[in-house]
Design an enzyme around this catalytic site. Structure first.
Site, PDB file in Angstrom:
ATOM      1  N   GLY A  64      71.644 111.069  15.614  1.00  0.00           N
ATOM      2  CA  GLY A  64      71.304 109.896  14.796  1.00  0.00           C
ATOM      3  C   GLY A  64      69.864 109.496  15.135  1.00  0.00           C
ATOM      4  O   GLY A  64      69.097 110.282  15.705  1.00  0.00           O
ATOM      5  N   HIS A  68      81.307  91.820  12.318  1.00  0.00           N
ATOM      6  CA  HIS A  68      80.384  91.382  11.260  1.00  0.00           C
ATOM      7  C   HIS A  68      81.162  90.460  10.330  1.00  0.00           C
ATOM      8  O   HIS A  68      82.270  90.798   9.917  1.00  0.00           O
ATOM      9  CB  HIS A  68      79.839  92.590  10.485  1.00  0.00           C
ATOM     10  CG  HIS A  68      78.616  92.259   9.698  1.00  0.00           C
ATOM     11  ND1 HIS A  68      78.645  91.433   8.605  1.00  0.00           N
ATOM     12  CD2 HIS A  68      77.315  92.604   9.875  1.00  0.00           C
ATOM     13  CE1 HIS A  68      77.418  91.304   8.131  1.00  0.00           C
ATOM     14  NE2 HIS A  68      76.585  92.004   8.887  1.00  0.00           N
ATOM     15  N   SER A  71      75.664  93.594   3.611  1.00  0.00           N
ATOM     16  CA  SER A  71      74.537  93.382   4.528  1.00  0.00           C
ATOM     17  C   SER A  71      74.195  91.908   4.711  1.00  0.00           C
ATOM     18  O   SER A  71      74.273  91.102   3.775  1.00  0.00           O
ATOM     19  CB  SER A  71      73.306  94.129   4.002  1.00  0.00           C
ATOM     20  OG  SER A  71      72.180  93.762   4.750  1.00  0.00           O
ATOM     21  N   ARG A 123      76.114  86.256  14.096  1.00  0.00           N
ATOM     22  CA  ARG A 123      77.321  86.872  13.551  1.00  0.00           C
ATOM     23  C   ARG A 123      78.600  86.391  14.231  1.00  0.00           C
ATOM     24  O   ARG A 123      79.632  86.218  13.585  1.00  0.00           O
ATOM     25  CB  ARG A 123      77.212  88.392  13.676  1.00  0.00           C
ATOM     26  CG  ARG A 123      76.147  88.914  12.757  1.00  0.00           C
ATOM     27  CD  ARG A 123      75.877  90.377  12.947  1.00  0.00           C
ATOM     28  NE  ARG A 123      74.786  90.749  12.059  1.00  0.00           N
ATOM     29  CZ  ARG A 123      74.288  91.956  11.950  1.00  0.00           C
ATOM     30  NH1 ARG A 123      74.778  92.939  12.674  1.00  0.00           N
ATOM     31  NH2 ARG A 123      73.309  92.204  11.122  1.00  0.00           N
ATOM     32  N   HIS A 172      81.972  95.922  13.977  1.00  0.00           N
ATOM     33  CA  HIS A 172      80.740  96.461  13.392  1.00  0.00           C
ATOM     34  C   HIS A 172      79.825  97.122  14.412  1.00  0.00           C
ATOM     35  O   HIS A 172      79.232  98.159  14.149  1.00  0.00           O
ATOM     36  CB  HIS A 172      80.001  95.306  12.706  1.00  0.00           C
ATOM     37  CG  HIS A 172      78.676  95.675  12.124  1.00  0.00           C
ATOM     38  ND1 HIS A 172      78.534  96.637  11.151  1.00  0.00           N
ATOM     39  CD2 HIS A 172      77.418  95.211  12.374  1.00  0.00           C
ATOM     40  CE1 HIS A 172      77.245  96.750  10.827  1.00  0.00           C
ATOM     41  NE2 HIS A 172      76.558  95.905  11.567  1.00  0.00           N
ATOM     42  N   GLU A 203      73.011 103.145  20.384  1.00  0.00           N
ATOM     43  CA  GLU A 203      74.137 102.201  20.440  1.00  0.00           C
ATOM     44  C   GLU A 203      75.094 102.481  21.597  1.00  0.00           C
ATOM     45  O   GLU A 203      75.785 101.575  22.062  1.00  0.00           O
ATOM     46  CB  GLU A 203      74.872 102.192  19.090  1.00  0.00           C
ATOM     47  CG  GLU A 203      75.893 101.062  18.999  1.00  0.00           C
ATOM     48  CD  GLU A 203      76.500 100.883  17.612  1.00  0.00           C
ATOM     49  OE1 GLU A 203      75.860 101.264  16.613  1.00  0.00           O
ATOM     50  OE2 GLU A 203      77.627 100.356  17.548  1.00  0.00           O
ATOM     51  N   ARG A 263      74.429  90.922  19.468  1.00  0.00           N
ATOM     52  CA  ARG A 263      73.192  91.528  18.955  1.00  0.00           C
ATOM     53  C   ARG A 263      72.700  90.793  17.710  1.00  0.00           C
ATOM     54  O   ARG A 263      73.498  90.408  16.855  1.00  0.00           O
ATOM     55  CB  ARG A 263      73.471  92.983  18.567  1.00  0.00           C
ATOM     56  CG  ARG A 263      72.370  93.631  17.775  1.00  0.00           C
ATOM     57  CD  ARG A 263      72.783  94.988  17.267  1.00  0.00           C
ATOM     58  NE  ARG A 263      73.726  94.911  16.170  1.00  0.00           N
ATOM     59  CZ  ARG A 263      73.448  95.260  14.914  1.00  0.00           C
ATOM     60  NH1 ARG A 263      72.249  95.695  14.588  1.00  0.00           N
ATOM     61  NH2 ARG A 263      74.363  95.187  13.975  1.00  0.00           N
ATOM     62  N   SER A 294      69.066  96.590  16.394  1.00  0.00           N
ATOM     63  CA  SER A 294      69.617  97.832  16.951  1.00  0.00           C
ATOM     64  C   SER A 294      68.850  99.062  16.478  1.00  0.00           C
ATOM     65  O   SER A 294      68.727 100.037  17.228  1.00  0.00           O
ATOM     66  CB  SER A 294      71.109  97.973  16.690  1.00  0.00           C
ATOM     67  OG  SER A 294      71.343  97.935  15.344  1.00  0.00           O
ATOM     68  N   LEU A 295      68.303  99.037  15.270  1.00  0.00           N
ATOM     69  CA  LEU A 295      67.438 100.157  14.866  1.00  0.00           C
ATOM     70  C   LEU A 295      66.224 100.182  15.789  1.00  0.00           C
ATOM     71  O   LEU A 295      65.794 101.247  16.249  1.00  0.00           O
ATOM     72  CB  LEU A 295      66.993 100.003  13.412  1.00  0.00           C
ATOM     73  CG  LEU A 295      68.065 100.268  12.349  1.00  0.00           C
ATOM     74  CD1 LEU A 295      67.512 100.006  10.955  1.00  0.00           C
ATOM     75  CD2 LEU A 295      68.601 101.701  12.443  1.00  0.00           C
TER      76      LEU A 295
HETATM   77  C1  FAD Z   1      77.056  99.749   7.925  1.00  0.00           C
HETATM   78  C2  FAD Z   1      76.052  99.535   9.014  1.00  0.00           C
HETATM   79  C3  FAD Z   1      74.844  98.887   8.739  1.00  0.00           C
HETATM   80  C4  FAD Z   1      73.910  98.679   9.759  1.00  0.00           C
HETATM   81  N1  FAD Z   1      72.730  98.045   9.446  1.00  0.00           N
HETATM   82  C5  FAD Z   1      71.809  97.863  10.422  1.00  0.00           C
HETATM   83  C6  FAD Z   1      70.553  97.246  10.125  1.00  0.00           C
HETATM   84  O1  FAD Z   1      70.267  96.887   8.985  1.00  0.00           O
HETATM   85  N2  FAD Z   1      69.683  97.073  11.136  1.00  0.00           N
HETATM   86  C7  FAD Z   1      69.947  97.459  12.428  1.00  0.00           C
HETATM   87  O2  FAD Z   1      69.108  97.258  13.300  1.00  0.00           O
HETATM   88  N3  FAD Z   1      71.118  98.070  12.719  1.00  0.00           N
HETATM   89  C8  FAD Z   1      72.049  98.279  11.751  1.00  0.00           C
HETATM   90  N4  FAD Z   1      73.239  98.901  12.051  1.00  0.00           N
HETATM   91  C9  FAD Z   1      73.435  99.456  13.411  1.00  0.00           C
HETATM   92  C10 FAD Z   1      72.614 100.730  13.569  1.00  0.00           C
HETATM   93  O3  FAD Z   1      72.621 101.443  12.366  1.00  0.00           O
HETATM   94  C11 FAD Z   1      73.161 101.618  14.688  1.00  0.00           C
HETATM   95  O4  FAD Z   1      73.326 100.860  15.860  1.00  0.00           O
HETATM   96  C12 FAD Z   1      72.182 102.757  14.991  1.00  0.00           C
HETATM   97  O5  FAD Z   1      71.815 103.432  13.813  1.00  0.00           O
HETATM   98  C13 FAD Z   1      72.844 103.710  15.968  1.00  0.00           C
HETATM   99  O6  FAD Z   1      72.071 104.854  16.106  1.00  0.00           O
HETATM  100  P1  FAD Z   1      72.461 105.940  17.199  1.00  0.00           P
HETATM  101  O7  FAD Z   1      71.433 106.995  17.151  1.00  0.00           O
HETATM  102  O8  FAD Z   1      72.680 105.262  18.490  1.00  0.00           O
HETATM  103  O9  FAD Z   1      73.876 106.484  16.774  1.00  0.00           O
HETATM  104  P2  FAD Z   1      74.495 107.222  15.397  1.00  0.00           P
HETATM  105  O10 FAD Z   1      73.537 107.073  14.290  1.00  0.00           O
HETATM  106  O11 FAD Z   1      75.817 106.634  15.304  1.00  0.00           O
HETATM  107  O12 FAD Z   1      74.514 108.720  15.847  1.00  0.00           O
HETATM  108  C14 FAD Z   1      75.487 109.227  16.714  1.00  0.00           C
HETATM  109  C15 FAD Z   1      75.380 110.737  16.744  1.00  0.00           C
HETATM  110  O13 FAD Z   1      76.263 111.252  17.758  1.00  0.00           O
HETATM  111  C16 FAD Z   1      77.022 112.325  17.218  1.00  0.00           C
HETATM  112  N5  FAD Z   1      78.263 112.450  18.002  1.00  0.00           N
HETATM  113  C17 FAD Z   1      79.294 111.593  18.126  1.00  0.00           C
HETATM  114  N6  FAD Z   1      80.241 112.112  18.952  1.00  0.00           N
HETATM  115  C18 FAD Z   1      79.782 113.309  19.375  1.00  0.00           C
HETATM  116  C19 FAD Z   1      80.276 114.316  20.256  1.00  0.00           C
HETATM  117  N7  FAD Z   1      81.455 114.207  20.879  1.00  0.00           N
HETATM  118  N8  FAD Z   1      79.531 115.439  20.459  1.00  0.00           N
HETATM  119  C20 FAD Z   1      78.326 115.594  19.838  1.00  0.00           C
HETATM  120  N9  FAD Z   1      77.799 114.657  19.015  1.00  0.00           N
HETATM  121  C21 FAD Z   1      78.520 113.532  18.779  1.00  0.00           C
HETATM  122  C22 FAD Z   1      77.215 111.936  15.765  1.00  0.00           C
HETATM  123  O14 FAD Z   1      77.592 113.050  14.985  1.00  0.00           O
HETATM  124  C23 FAD Z   1      75.803 111.417  15.447  1.00  0.00           C
HETATM  125  O15 FAD Z   1      74.928 112.486  15.195  1.00  0.00           O
HETATM  126  C24 FAD Z   1      74.189  99.111  11.066  1.00  0.00           C
HETATM  127  C25 FAD Z   1      75.400  99.762  11.346  1.00  0.00           C
HETATM  128  C26 FAD Z   1      76.323  99.968  10.339  1.00  0.00           C
HETATM  129  C27 FAD Z   1      77.620 100.636  10.644  1.00  0.00           C
END
Ligand code: FAD
Length: 544
Positions: free
Chosen positions: A10, A233, A247, A282, A339, A363, A373, A378-379
């Site tokens: 991600g 949320h 949102s 929230r 959320h 995250e 938060r 979080s982005l």
């Molecule tokens: C609907 C929604 C809207 C949001 N809107 C906002 C916003 O507007 N602003 C903001 O700041 N935040 C927002 N957030 C929160 C934010 O999007 C996330 O906190 C952030 O994108 C998380 O990024 P990440 O890289 O940590 O994880 P993710 O993007 O969740 O990536 C996790 C990765 O790990 C991989 N993975 C999982 N398990 C395994 C495993 N066992 N082995 C190998 N790989 C695995 C997955 O396939 C994925 O590639 C929102 C969240 C949601 C759900």
């Protein structure tokens, strides 16, 4: 050449990968699915920053203040300061790699209000900020992939880490094509697997974020932090498969919450908190909706249809598609939903866990958000933490000596084979659904001692039957193989919530409804020989 394995692709995993690759570190980027399917693409509302052309009165200091206040003083001053100070550079970087932010007619970036913030400082790309950032980062990853510095390893899942005497030497991956476990050694290992949605069934997030990696590493001796702080949320729309996020941008653009009594609209948030009532944090809004106990609506139909089309096109489309609601004409029925997870791996400022060379970012790491938060942070934290871990890895001296893990690997492969061919007594999905019911019921917006004890009792039972389950060899089924890790994480989460006998941020206890100064510390939980040990981090050992 130094090398790193990053689990999860991600935004945080990719941010770390690109920074490592840019500085000459070889990267193996692992995930079961492409980045374009990670939860990060769902992020809608935006990313926080104070840029030079900020709202009059706003400043980086105010951003820090709001973040610490929103997190009820559990965010850690230094960590939050570093995060907020990095924001301007992060926005510049995102623009440089091709993220297209929304602008006004004079081509200035526009910003919107988000809950708990004293000024408008959330920058956005329509309502698809996550998609834009993911696309830009994917292009960067591809560039380094073509140059041979990043190797993407798709259709592979984390199984366990290779840890000896407090040092991590690599990971064991489940490879779908081969249907077996492989060891991958590296100088540093970064976990970027997102939140723990899998514990709760239907949430706003992705089912890929099942919590297994955190659960398994916890069982291997990695400490976790603040698990009790789970963000509900306040505004989501119930569909058959998930809770679709409405949102916070809708409230940011003036959206009003109400319920109907005797045929009249009651704008309960404004009545209780004044004109900015709908933009409370929230946790506050979710609790107020929970208290009302009847259908609540969110109305934005008073804005001109053109403005809705410009500012909230995806919300409009989503409501039409999943609820047959035209938001330019009618209000949206909303319910709160799980959320975001403020808790996760306990990490130091450099994002290293208590195990040397094992890092956690995004995250899945608990650092900046404390007890609650703020939307848009979080982005920012995903991008900042990925880069911060990369910087540490780049500076580290490499120790190439590795212990021999051949025997452990053979044993794990044997167990896996037995599991895949064993007799099934309990369908995996059945237990996961029961777990989700337990967690939603006993670890909801409001908890108490009795509910938490009941939750622990249920999870103990699921754990006792977890080893009588059959699996098959597809990746999705393999994710179910994760059951023991997921259940252990659930048990740890309930244990943390039970020991925090106060109400703070997203953790609200009916039986201890006030904040208590003696709990103004992070909760740290560890696991050894089947024992869960919880402590308050009074020495603030993770704040350095
Ligand atoms: C609907 C929604 C809207 C949001 N809107 C906002 C916003 O507007 N602003 C903001 O700041 N935040 C927002 N957030 C929160 C934010 O999007 C996330 O906190 C952030 O994108 C998380 O990024 P990440 O890289 O940590 O994880 P993710 O993007 O969740 O990536 C996790 C990765 O790990 C991989 N993975 C999982 N398990 C395994 C495993 N066992 N082995 C190998 N790989 C695995 C997955 O396939 C994925 O590639 C929102 C969240 C949601 C759900």
């Amino acid at each position: 050449m130094k090398d790193v394995v990053i689990i999860g692709s991600g935004i945080s995993g990719m941010a770390c990968a690109v920074e490592c690759a840019r500085r000459g570190v070889h990267v193996c980027l692992v995930s079961p699915f492409p980045s374009e399917r990670s939860q990060s693409v769902m992020a809608a509302g935006g990313i926080n920053a104070v840029l030079p052309e900020h709202e009059p009165g706003d400043s980086v200091e105010k951003h820090i203040e709001d973040t610490l206040k929103g997190g009820c003083n559990l965010g850690g001053n230094v960590a939050v300061t570093n995060l907020c100070e990095s924001a301007e550079e992060i926005i510049q970087y995102l623009e440089k790699i091709g993220t297209v932010f929304s602008t006004d007619d004079s081509k200035n970036l526009v910003r919107r209000a988000f809950g708990g913030q004293s000024y408008k400082r959330t920058y956005y790309c329509g309502a698809s900020t996550g998609k834009q950032i993911v696309s830009a980062l994917v292009m960067e990853v591809r560039r380094y992939e073509a140059a041979g510095v990043i190797q993407r390893r798709l259709w592979s899942c984390f199984h366990s880490a290779l840890i000896k005497d407090g040092v991590c030497y690599g990971v064991v991956l489940f490879d779908e094509a081969k249907g077996q476990l492989d060891a991958v050694y590296a100088d540093a290992i970064v976990i970027a697997t997102g939140g723990q949605n899998g514990l709760f069934g239907k949430t706003t997030g992705s089912t890929q974020c099942d919590g297994y990696t955190a659960g398994k590493l916890f069982m291997q001796g990695v400490e976790l932090k603040n698990l009790e702080f789970i963000q509900y949320h306040p505004t989501t729309m119930e569909t058959s498969q998930k809770k679709m996020l409405i949102s916070e941008a809708v409230r940011g653009e003036g959206g009003r919450l109400f319920y109907i009594e005797d045929g009249k609209r009651i704008y309960f948030m404004e009545e209780k908190y004044g004109p900015r009532g709908n933009l409370q944090t929230r946790d506050v809004v979710a609790r107020e909706i929970d208290k009302i106990g009847k259908q609540v609506f969110l109305d934005i139909s008073f804005l001109a249809p053109k403005e809705i089309e410009q500012k909230l096109p995806e919300v409009k489309e989503l409501c039409k598609k999943y609820g047959d609601i035209d938001i330019t004409k009618e209000p949206i029925p909303v319910v709160p939903s799980v959320h975001f997870f403020m808790g996760g791996f306990a990490v130091h400022l450099n994002h290293e866990t208590n195990i040397r060379n094992l890092f956690a970012v995004g995250e899945c790491a608990s650092m900046y958000h404390g007890a609650n938060r703020l939307g848009g942070n979080s982005l920012l934290a995903a991008l900042y933490s990925g880069k911060r871990a990369a910087e540490e890895i780049i500076e580290r001296t490499v120790v190439k000596k590795q212990p021999d893990f051949t025997k452990e690997l053979e044993k794990e492969n044997r167990i896996l084979k037995e599991m895949m061919t064993g007799k099934s007594q309990f369908p995996v999905m059945y237990i996961r659904e029961m777990l989700a019911d337990t967690m939603q019921k006993y670890l909801g917006i409001v908890r108490d001692e009795t509910s938490l004890e009941k939750g622990i009792e249920d999870v103990e039972y699921y754990l006792s039957i977890a080893n009588r389950i059959q699996y098959d060899s597809s990746v999705m089924a393999y994710m179910n193989y994760s059951l023991e890790g997921i259940l252990t994480l659930a048990r740890a989460t309930l244990t943390c919530a039970k020991q925090r006998k106060e109400s703070r941020g997203a953790h609200y206890r009916r039986d201890y409804s006030d904040k208590d100064a003696q709990f103004e510390y992070a909760t740290i939980i560890s696991y050894a020989n089947g024992e869960y040990k919880v402590r308050l981090d009074e020495e603030r050992s993770y704040e350095s």
